[in-house]
Write an enzyme that holds these catalytic residues in place. Structure first.
Site, mmCIF file in Angstrom:
data_model
loop_
_atom_site.group_PDB
_atom_site.id
_atom_site.type_symbol
_atom_site.label_atom_id
_atom_site.label_comp_id
_atom_site.label_asym_id
_atom_site.label_seq_id
_atom_site.Cartn_x
_atom_site.Cartn_y
_atom_site.Cartn_z
ATOM 1 N N GLU A 66 -12.444 -1.786 -4.507
ATOM 2 C CA GLU A 66 -11.415 -1.512 -3.502
ATOM 3 C C GLU A 66 -10.972 -0.053 -3.578
ATOM 4 O O GLU A 66 -10.712 0.579 -2.551
ATOM 5 C CB GLU A 66 -10.188 -2.402 -3.713
ATOM 6 N N LYS B 140 -3.003 -5.845 4.110
ATOM 7 C CA LYS B 140 -4.369 -5.408 3.799
ATOM 8 C C LYS B 140 -5.319 -6.259 4.619
ATOM 9 O O LYS B 140 -5.286 -7.492 4.537
ATOM 10 C CB LYS B 140 -4.655 -5.582 2.314
ATOM 11 N N TYR C 73 11.590 9.404 14.141
ATOM 12 C CA TYR C 73 10.425 8.535 13.926
ATOM 13 C C TYR C 73 9.254 9.296 13.328
ATOM 14 O O TYR C 73 8.514 8.757 12.516
ATOM 15 C CB TYR C 73 9.944 7.890 15.231
ATOM 16 N N GLU D 234 2.941 -4.838 -3.648
ATOM 17 C CA GLU D 234 4.345 -4.834 -4.037
ATOM 18 C C GLU D 234 4.775 -3.438 -4.480
ATOM 19 O O GLU D 234 5.855 -2.964 -4.111
ATOM 20 C CB GLU D 234 4.594 -5.831 -5.180
#
Length: 116
Positions: A21, A98, A53, A72
Site C-alpha cells: 500500500e 480508502k 475553503y 484514524e
C-alpha cells in the site's frame, strides 16, 4: 452557527499498513464538515470574515501527502492541523475513505469518521 462542508475531495496517497500500500498507493476521499459562527460573513460578504475553503483544502491536501499507516491517525492529523491554522471553528468532522482496500474481498471503500 453555520456549517461549511467540503465533500468528495480526492487524493492519491500512500497510506496503509502493508508495504504494498505504501509503495503502490491508492485513491482516498475526504469529506469535511465544520461548524462555526458565520454571521459576520453573512452580513459583510467578505472572504476575510469566513473560513476560506481554499485554505481548508490546502491543509487537507498537505496532510494527505504525509503517509500514515492508519486512517484514524490520518483523521487526527487533519483535525489537529485545521484547529491549529483556522480561527473560529467550533466543531469539525472529518471522514477519510480508502477505495478498494486490500481486505481479501470486493469492497468499494472503507472509512473512518472522527469528530472534535
Amino acid at each position: 452557527m453555520g456549517i461549511i462542508e467540503l465533500e468528495d475531495m480526492e487524493f492519491f496517497a500512500r497510506h496503509g499498513c502493508f508495504p504494498e500500500e505504501q509503495t503502490i498507493g491508492n485513491v482516498f476521499r475526504v469529506d469535511l464538515r465544520m461548524e462555526a459562527d458565520l454571521s459576520k460573513a453573512a452580513q459583510s460578504d467578505r472572504l476575510e470574515d469566513t473560513i476560506n475553503y481554499q485554505h481548508v483544502y490546502s491543509i487537507v491536501k498537505r496532510e494527505m501527502e504525509k503517509p500514515s499507516r492508519l486512517l484514524e491517525h490520518l483523521c487526527e492529523k487533519i483535525l489537529c492541523a485545521l484547529y491549529a491554522e483556522l480561527e473560529g471553528i467550533q466543531k469539525v468532522t472529518v471522514k477519510v475513505s480508502k477505495k478498494h482496500p486490500p481486505i481479501g474481498g470486493k469492497i468499494g471503500h472503507c472509512s473512518v469518521v472522527w469528530t472534535r
